[in-house]
Design an enzyme around this catalytic site. Structure first.
Site, PDB file in Angstrom:
ATOM      1  N   SER A 179       0.841  -1.196   0.000  1.00 18.05           N
ATOM      2  CA  SER A 179       0.000   0.000   0.000  1.00 18.05           C
ATOM      3  C   SER A 179       0.876   1.245   0.000  1.00 18.05           C
ATOM      4  O   SER A 179       2.106   1.155   0.021  1.00 18.05           O
ATOM      5  CB  SER A 179      -0.909   0.000   1.226  1.00 18.05           C
ATOM      6  OG  SER A 179      -0.130   0.280   2.369  1.00 18.05           O
ATOM      7  N   LYS A 180       0.203   2.377  -0.022  1.00 20.39           N
ATOM      8  CA  LYS A 180       0.866   3.682  -0.086  1.00 20.39           C
ATOM      9  C   LYS A 180       2.005   3.817   0.934  1.00 20.39           C
ATOM     10  O   LYS A 180       3.030   4.408   0.654  1.00 20.39           O
ATOM     11  CB  LYS A 180      -0.165   4.783   0.200  1.00 20.39           C
ATOM     12  CG  LYS A 180      -0.903   5.213  -1.019  1.00 20.39           C
ATOM     13  CD  LYS A 180      -0.316   6.533  -1.520  1.00 20.39           C
ATOM     14  CE  LYS A 180      -0.541   6.753  -2.995  1.00 20.39           C
ATOM     15  NZ  LYS A 180       0.491   6.249  -3.854  1.00 20.39           N
ATOM     16  N   ARG A 181       1.762   3.268   2.125  1.00 26.58           N
ATOM     17  CA  ARG A 181       2.766   3.506   3.153  1.00 26.58           C
ATOM     18  C   ARG A 181       4.091   2.794   2.859  1.00 26.58           C
ATOM     19  O   ARG A 181       5.091   3.035   3.514  1.00 26.58           O
ATOM     20  CB  ARG A 181       2.228   3.132   4.545  1.00 26.58           C
ATOM     21  CG  ARG A 181       2.133   1.676   4.822  1.00 26.58           C
ATOM     22  CD  ARG A 181       1.355   1.366   6.083  1.00 26.58           C
ATOM     23  NE  ARG A 181       0.901  -0.001   6.042  1.00 26.58           N
ATOM     24  CZ  ARG A 181       1.613  -1.040   6.474  1.00 26.58           C
ATOM     25  NH1 ARG A 181       2.804  -0.843   6.985  1.00 26.58           N
ATOM     26  NH2 ARG A 181       1.145  -2.258   6.382  1.00 26.58           N
ATOM     27  N   HIS A 182       4.101   1.914   1.850  1.00 29.63           N
ATOM     28  CA  HIS A 182       5.353   1.269   1.476  1.00 29.63           C
ATOM     29  C   HIS A 182       6.075   2.040   0.380  1.00 29.63           C
ATOM     30  O   HIS A 182       7.055   1.558  -0.177  1.00 29.63           O
ATOM     31  CB  HIS A 182       5.087  -0.165   1.007  1.00 29.63           C
ATOM     32  CG  HIS A 182       4.463  -1.019   2.058  1.00 29.63           C
ATOM     33  ND1 HIS A 182       3.144  -1.407   2.016  1.00 29.63           N
ATOM     34  CD2 HIS A 182       4.967  -1.515   3.210  1.00 29.63           C
ATOM     35  CE1 HIS A 182       2.869  -2.126   3.086  1.00 29.63           C
ATOM     36  NE2 HIS A 182       3.953  -2.196   3.823  1.00 29.63           N
ATOM     37  N   GLY A 183       5.585   3.232   0.064  1.00 24.67           N
ATOM     38  CA  GLY A 183       6.245   4.039  -0.962  1.00 24.67           C
ATOM     39  C   GLY A 183       5.412   4.049  -2.229  1.00 24.67           C
ATOM     40  O   GLY A 183       4.201   3.854  -2.181  1.00 24.67           O
TER      41      GLY A 183
END
Ligand code: GLU
Length: 495
Positions: free
Chosen positions: A254-258
């Site tokens: 998801s977004k939080r992984h870049g």
């Protein structure tokens, strides 16, 4: 002869193209190109509320940038169009009419509250929640009467609750589903539009799709689709469900992984060649330990039975490593074109520069720095010393090249010598530079290395005499004087 391979990628235009989607599309594309088949781009935009034109354009742009082209699609047409589901309502309606006439679907008038109560009851009794079948066997009169009265209704497919449905998956082998798990599911919604299952199957049939290669998350939908194809009396396409992509901690990516969308990678300076190579390795192995697999090679080596069954784990380091490889493999002329606007923005070159010496110099610097860069940002950073004043010198270089106490004096001697060189060209600079080396009784490296460091702040670079010529007399002399001054005054610590 086997029938022609026709595959499709069917994004819903509700956001950017994500790497998972791009990977699925790339596998479809590789398979089509290898089999001399057809790659169809279909837009699944039946969800009117969430579909946007902007997302549609962005998805097409991302594919163009990736170099994944399609043979039939919403922009270029084709024999089975239109290729946007929102423009195919009549086709769906006709297919529904056919199933109604054959008694394979029936109207269901159950209200949302009724269905909710059924679900709660099933949960209380510990039964799996399936449609109760309340409207399945209404008499023809009752059905007609309620339809005529305009009662809200959906259409459900009449399914068989016994036996099993087998999905022959080209990646996973046979996957068996118990029919008791598949209820009379909805094919047509109360708002008079098809469900995803219905539209997808009608399109796959109408567009003569031979292989459905799609994300694993759809595997659980597939027995329904197989049942629908049977209802139409048609052979189902072959299926291949590609594994999920997980984050390094094995959670959902998801977004939080870049970055997760193709356009974000593009903005980060990832090259399309690197990205498609990376996408290939996410779930496919060429069978040896090769990691560099360009598009042409991928078309040759791709096969669905080499696609992994297990989830692929996302690894940004691998992507960066691949990017460095493809970045360095580009011709410097291509790279100059890629970074031109940035060079202009930084003031390293005039937008309309035509002086061939300047252009040749830029190419020389690019060619040199490119081999040490992983991407365009690295490259531009590495070009800085040749186009901007020196604010810092490489630490190790300073200790090695500036530590001789005679360094300031020697740098000044070079500056003085350069002041008299005419014309100020690389060969003339070189001969007077070498004469000075002899006069000072030094070895070439004892002067060349400190001068390079003084002029560029770094210890490696293009030919020193080219560097001096391109910096120009004034700039070169000034940089030498500044370095001499900094060393002499101790601003630059050499110990
Ligand atoms: N529009 C669906 C999706 O984006 C397509 C699924 C399919 O390939 O059937 O997931």
């Amino acid at each position: 002869m086997d029938k022609q391979v026709r595959v499709r990628f069917a994004p819903s235009p509700t956001g950017a193209l994500h790497i998972g989607g791009a990977r699925t599309a790339y596998f479809n594309w590789l398979f089509a190109r290898q089999q001399q088949g057809v790659f169809v781009l279909r837009i699944d935009d039946t969800d009117r509320a969430r579909s946007t034109e902007e997302s549609y354009r962005q998805i097409l742009d991302s594919f163009r940038w990736l170099g994944i082209d399609w043979d039939e699609g919403p922009d270029c047409g084709g024999p089975y169009g239109p290729y946007r589901q929102s423009e195919r309502t009549e086709i769906y309606r006709n297919h529904l009419q056919r199933l109604i006439a054959e008694g394979k679907v029936y109207p269901c008038f159950c209200s949302a509250e009724q269905l909710q109560a059924d679900r709660e009851e099933a949960a209380r009794e510990g039964r799996p929640s399936r449609y109760s079948g309340r409207c399945r066997d209404l008499s023809a009169e009752e059905r007609e009467r309620r339809l005529a009265a305009g009662e809200p209704h959906v259409y459900r497919l009449r399914t068989d609750a016994t036996g099993e449905t087998v999905v022959h998956d080209l990646i996973r082998g046979d996957v068996v589903f118990q029919n008791s798990e598949i209820d009379d599911f909805i094919v047509w919604k109360a708002d008079d539009s098809p469900t995803y299952h219905f539209a997808s199957c009608v399109d796959d049939l109408a567009m003569r799709i031979s292989h459905v290669i799609r994300a694993e998350e759809h595997l659980s939908n597939t027995p329904r689709h197989v049942t629908l194809f049977e209802a139409f009396g048609s052979e189902a396409p072959a299926f291949a469900h590609v594994p999920m992509i997980l984050a390094p901690d094995r959670s959902k990516l998801s977004k939080r992984h870049g970055a997760t969308s193709v356009s974000e990678y593009r903005e980060m300076g990832i090259l399309p060649e690197a990205l498609v190579n990376y996408l290939l390795l996410l779930g496919f192995s060429p069978g040896d330990d090769r990691e560099i697999v360009d598009r042409e090679t991928a078309i040759e080596v791709f096969s669905l039975d080499r696609v992994a069954k297990h989830a692929a784990v996302y690894d940004v380091k691998k992507l960066e490593w691949l990017n460095a490889h493809y970045f360095r493999a580009q011709s410097p002329d291509v790279v100059v074109g890629q970074i031109w606007d940035e060079l202009v923005r930084f003031g390293y070159v005039a937008a309309n520069e035509v002086d061939r010496h300047v252009l040749a110099w830029i190419r020389t610097v690019v060619e040199f720095v490119q081999t040490r860069s992983r991407n365009a940002a690295d490259l531009i950073d590495g070009m800085r010393p040749y186009f901007e004043g020196i604010t810092a010198y490489d630490d190790k270089g300073v200790r090695k090249q500036f530590s001789d106490p005679a360094t300031p004096e020697r740098l000044r001697a070079v500056a003085q010598r350069l002041a008299g060189v005419a014309p100020f060209t690389a060969p003339v600079i070189e001969s007077s530079f070498r004469a000075l080396i002899d006069e000072l009784g030094l070895k070439a490296g004892q002067l060349i290395h400190p001068v390079r460091l003084a002029l560029t702040g770094v210890t490696v670079g293009p030919g020193l005499f080219d560097v001096i010529a391109m910096l120009g007399r004034e700039e070169a002399c000034q940089r030498l004087e500044i370095a001499a001054e900094r060393i002499a005054s101790g601003t630059v610590a050499t110990k």
